[in-house]
Design a protein around this motif. Structure first.
Motif, PDB file in Angstrom:
ATOM      1  N   MET A   1     -39.637  30.487 143.615  1.00  0.00           N
ATOM      2  CA  MET A   1     -39.443  31.028 144.958  1.00  0.00           C
ATOM      3  C   MET A   1     -38.003  30.807 145.396  1.00  0.00           C
ATOM      4  SD  MET A   1     -41.408  30.010 148.541  1.00  0.00           S
ATOM      5  CE  MET A   1     -40.695  28.366 148.559  1.00  0.00           C
ATOM      6  N   SER A   2     -37.329  31.873 145.850  1.00  0.00           N
ATOM      7  CA  SER A   2     -35.956  31.732 146.307  1.00  0.00           C
ATOM      8  C   SER A   2     -35.924  31.036 147.664  1.00  0.00           C
ATOM      9  CB  SER A   2     -35.290  33.099 146.415  1.00  0.00           C
ATOM     10  OG  SER A   2     -35.964  33.898 147.369  1.00  0.00           O
ATOM     11  N   GLN A   3     -34.851  30.294 147.910  1.00  0.00           N
ATOM     12  CA  GLN A   3     -34.707  29.574 149.158  1.00  0.00           C
ATOM     13  C   GLN A   3     -33.865  30.384 150.145  1.00  0.00           C
ATOM     14  OE1 GLN A   3     -32.998  25.908 147.466  1.00  0.00           O
ATOM     15  NE2 GLN A   3     -34.801  24.825 148.245  1.00  0.00           N
ATOM     16  N   SER A   4     -34.217  30.320 151.421  1.00  0.00           N
ATOM     17  CA  SER A   4     -33.405  30.923 152.463  1.00  0.00           C
ATOM     18  C   SER A   4     -32.259  29.985 152.801  1.00  0.00           C
ATOM     19  CB  SER A   4     -34.248  31.193 153.710  1.00  0.00           C
ATOM     20  OG  SER A   4     -35.232  32.171 153.457  1.00  0.00           O
ATOM     21  N   LYS A   5     -31.048  30.521 152.809  1.00  0.00           N
ATOM     22  CA  LYS A   5     -29.865  29.712 153.095  1.00  0.00           C
ATOM     23  C   LYS A   5     -29.636  29.672 154.606  1.00  0.00           C
ATOM     24  CE  LYS A   5     -27.541  32.365 150.341  1.00  0.00           C
ATOM     25  NZ  LYS A   5     -26.429  33.013 149.584  1.00  0.00           N
ATOM     26  N   ILE A   6     -29.734  28.474 155.171  1.00  0.00           N
ATOM     27  CA  ILE A   6     -29.573  28.274 156.612  1.00  0.00           C
ATOM     28  C   ILE A   6     -28.214  27.611 156.858  1.00  0.00           C
ATOM     29  CG2 ILE A   6     -30.582  27.378 158.718  1.00  0.00           C
ATOM     30  CD1 ILE A   6     -32.439  29.256 157.154  1.00  0.00           C
ATOM     31  N   CYS A   7     -27.321  28.346 157.511  1.00  0.00           N
ATOM     32  CA  CYS A   7     -25.977  27.816 157.777  1.00  0.00           C
ATOM     33  C   CYS A   7     -25.950  27.136 159.145  1.00  0.00           C
ATOM     34  CB  CYS A   7     -24.954  28.944 157.734  1.00  0.00           C
ATOM     35  SG  CYS A   7     -23.248  28.364 157.917  1.00  0.00           S
ATOM     36  N   VAL A   8     -25.522  25.874 159.152  1.00  0.00           N
ATOM     37  CA  VAL A   8     -25.452  25.090 160.381  1.00  0.00           C
ATOM     38  C   VAL A   8     -23.998  24.679 160.627  1.00  0.00           C
ATOM     39  CG1 VAL A   8     -26.244  23.032 161.592  1.00  0.00           C
ATOM     40  CG2 VAL A   8     -27.793  24.218 160.021  1.00  0.00           C
ATOM     41  N   PRO A   9     -23.328  25.269 161.607  1.00  0.00           N
ATOM     42  CA  PRO A   9     -21.963  24.858 161.947  1.00  0.00           C
ATOM     43  C   PRO A   9     -21.970  23.704 162.951  1.00  0.00           C
ATOM     44  CG  PRO A   9     -22.346  27.214 162.365  1.00  0.00           C
ATOM     45  CD  PRO A   9     -23.677  26.534 162.277  1.00  0.00           C
ATOM     46  N   VAL A  10     -21.347  22.589 162.596  1.00  0.00           N
ATOM     47  CA  VAL A  10     -21.261  21.410 163.470  1.00  0.00           C
ATOM     48  C   VAL A  10     -19.830  21.295 163.978  1.00  0.00           C
ATOM     49  CG1 VAL A  10     -21.368  18.897 163.548  1.00  0.00           C
ATOM     50  CG2 VAL A  10     -23.146  20.179 162.347  1.00  0.00           C
ATOM     51  N   THR A  11     -19.642  21.338 165.288  1.00  0.00           N
ATOM     52  CA  THR A  11     -18.291  21.333 165.859  1.00  0.00           C
ATOM     53  C   THR A  11     -18.006  20.166 166.789  1.00  0.00           C
ATOM     54  OG1 THR A  11     -19.044  22.765 167.668  1.00  0.00           O
ATOM     55  CG2 THR A  11     -18.126  23.847 165.697  1.00  0.00           C
ATOM     56  N   THR A  12     -19.016  19.392 167.140  1.00  0.00           N
ATOM     57  CA  THR A  12     -18.827  18.189 167.946  1.00  0.00           C
ATOM     58  C   THR A  12     -19.801  17.118 167.476  1.00  0.00           C
ATOM     59  OG1 THR A  12     -20.478  18.694 169.661  1.00  0.00           O
ATOM     60  CG2 THR A  12     -18.259  19.605 169.977  1.00  0.00           C
ATOM     61  N   ARG A  13     -19.481  15.872 167.780  1.00  0.00           N
ATOM     62  CA  ARG A  13     -20.411  14.791 167.439  1.00  0.00           C
ATOM     63  C   ARG A  13     -21.717  14.953 168.196  1.00  0.00           C
ATOM     64  NH1 ARG A  13     -17.978   9.065 167.306  1.00  0.00           N
ATOM     65  NH2 ARG A  13     -18.443   8.985 165.100  1.00  0.00           N
ATOM     66  N   GLY A  14     -21.643  15.407 169.442  1.00  0.00           N
ATOM     67  CA  GLY A  14     -22.853  15.604 170.229  1.00  0.00           C
ATOM     68  C   GLY A  14     -23.777  16.629 169.611  1.00  0.00           C
ATOM     69  N   ASN A  15     -23.201  17.743 169.147  1.00  0.00           N
ATOM     70  CA  ASN A  15     -24.032  18.762 168.516  1.00  0.00           C
ATOM     71  C   ASN A  15     -24.579  18.301 167.173  1.00  0.00           C
ATOM     72  OD1 ASN A  15     -23.820  20.470 170.645  1.00  0.00           O
ATOM     73  ND2 ASN A  15     -22.511  21.981 169.650  1.00  0.00           N
ATOM     74  N   TYR A  16     -23.824  17.453 166.483  1.00  0.00           N
ATOM     75  CA  TYR A  16     -24.361  16.882 165.245  1.00  0.00           C
ATOM     76  C   TYR A  16     -25.633  16.087 165.546  1.00  0.00           C
ATOM     77  CZ  TYR A  16     -25.037  13.690 161.356  1.00  0.00           C
ATOM     78  OH  TYR A  16     -25.597  12.963 160.338  1.00  0.00           O
ATOM     79  N   GLY A  17     -25.606  15.327 166.628  1.00  0.00           N
ATOM     80  CA  GLY A  17     -26.784  14.564 167.018  1.00  0.00           C
ATOM     81  C   GLY A  17     -27.984  15.466 167.284  1.00  0.00           C
ATOM     82  N   LYS A  18     -27.716  16.662 167.826  1.00  0.00           N
ATOM     83  CA  LYS A  18     -28.801  17.609 168.091  1.00  0.00           C
ATOM     84  C   LYS A  18     -29.268  18.315 166.822  1.00  0.00           C
ATOM     85  CE  LYS A  18     -27.136  18.477 172.778  1.00  0.00           C
ATOM     86  NZ  LYS A  18     -26.649  19.485 173.743  1.00  0.00           N
TER      87      LYS A  18
END
Length: 385
Positions: A1-18
């Motif tokens: 089964m092929s995997q869906s590639k989910i791109c997550v851009p992290v631009t702040t430490r706060g958003n990384y926490g989320k």
């Protein structure tokens, strides 16, 4: 089964926490593959370079993107958005993700959403549908209208997204993902936090086993010219109270330079041995600092969302969070020294509040990953009315 590639851009430490619990759930899901991009304030020392500090939790970074211009004013914010659009367009073209995941309301998130939409890449949006002050309000709803899948943090936010013309079957109120990390913390274990505060902060020392304040005040972009005046009122209130205080630096929005200057002037000319200053704190340590504080003061969304979940008294200053749904733990005041002091005293007298699950129960990441794996995206969007 092929995997869906989910791109997550992290631009702040706060958003990384989320994003952290979502990224972990994506990595662990057999049908998904994580593509992590890091950029903006997440790469700069002045905002707490957590990538360089090795705080990315073992996630592999596909690419680092630099797009922030110095100045922290409306012009540099607009130009940084343009640069971010160029950088993320190139990155998405190279990585060819199946889905891009964006969050909330920051200016670079608008660039991320635009870059994905114009390349016909499905866009999933966390924390849409909320009401707040500042330019964040406009950015958040603009991203909603470009997004194909929605993960609001509350039921009220989900209702607003549908009123904006988004299909009901594209809206999943999973709660606030930042609560996932906080939900799994041992709040009584303060040893690592004390080490962080001792080694990385500047200023006086704060005993985390006694009552202390947590202050986070960001600029208000739509009231740009008043940010120095606003921070001076808060500084005077905290100085008058002389209560031990953990104070986090402002974010990179327009007006940040004025807020930072007010803090620097105060530090240079005043006795502030009761205050410990930090550029930022990792979510695992920040959660404990928030939970054990006597009151959070300022205009961060954390004073609305995470504080409500933890039952921490909050004093919200000004219009930056205007209209955002809040629990009974929040007292709202204008940018006025005397009213800020009175509200803090009122909250200290009250003490802790019962926890409120208006923003979820701290189990969002797995839900997001599961929905991403099953959802059938359609690029073509259409109003439902």
């Amino acid at each position: 089964m092929s995997q869906s590639k989910i791109c997550v851009p992290v631009t702040t430490r706060g958003n990384y926490g989320k994003f952290k619990s979502v990224m972990q759930a994506i990595v662990e899901h057999p049908g998904l593959e994580l593509q992590l991009l890091v950029g903006g304030g997440a790469l700069l020392h002045k905002y707490g370079d957590f990538v360089e500090d090795g705080e990315l939790g073992g996630f592999e970074v596909e690419s680092s993107l630099y797009f922030l211009l110095e100045g922290e004013n409306p012009i540099t914010m607009a130009k940084s958005t343009g640069i971010a659009l160029t950088e993320f367009t190139t990155a998405f073209n190279s990585l060819k993700p199946d889905v891009v995941l964006t969050i909330a309301d920051r200016f670079e998130e608008l660039a991320i959403a635009t870059a994905a939409s114009f390349q016909n890449i499905p866009l999933a949006h966390l924390e849409g549908g909320e009401v707040s002050g500042s330019v964040d309000e406009s950015i958040r709803h603009a991203i909603t209208k470009m997004s194909h899948l929605h993960f609001p943090a509350s039921e009220k936010a989900a209702e607003r997204i549908q009123k904006l013309g988004e299909p009901a079957d594209s809206v999943y109120p999973v709660g606030a993902t930042s609560l996932d990390v906080i939900n799994n913390l041992d709040m009584d274990d303060m040893e690592s936090v004390e080490s962080e505060l001792r080694d990385k902060g500047v200023g006086g020392s704060v005993n985390l086993h006694q009552d202390y304040l947590l202050v986070i005040q960001h600029p208000v972009t739509t009231e740009y010219e008043k940010n120095r005046e606003y921070i001076d009122e808060t500084i005077q209130a905290i100085d008058d109270l002389e209560m031990p205080t953990v104070w986090l630096w402002p974010n990179m929005d327009a007006g940040s330079d004025a807020v930072s200057k007010g803090i620097r002037v105060y530090r240079e000319h005043s006795n502030q041995e009761h205050i410990r200053w930090y550029t930022s704190l990792p979510i695992e340590k920040y959660g404990k600092v928030l939970y054990n504080s006597a009151c959070i003061v300022g205009n961060s969304s954390s004073g609305i969302r995470e504080s409500s979940y933890l039952g921490v008294p909050a004093v919200n200053i000004g219009n930056r969070q205007q209209g955002r749904h809040r629990g009974s733990n929040v007292v709202d005041v204008p940018h006025n020294c005397q009213e800020i002091k009175a509200a803090i005293s009122q909250q200290l007298d009250h003490g802790r509040y019962p926890p409120d699950d208006v923003y979820g129960d701290g189990n969002s990441g797995d839900q997001v990953a599961e929905i991403l794996s099953d959802y059938e995206f359609s690029i073509q969007k259409q109003l439902t009315f």
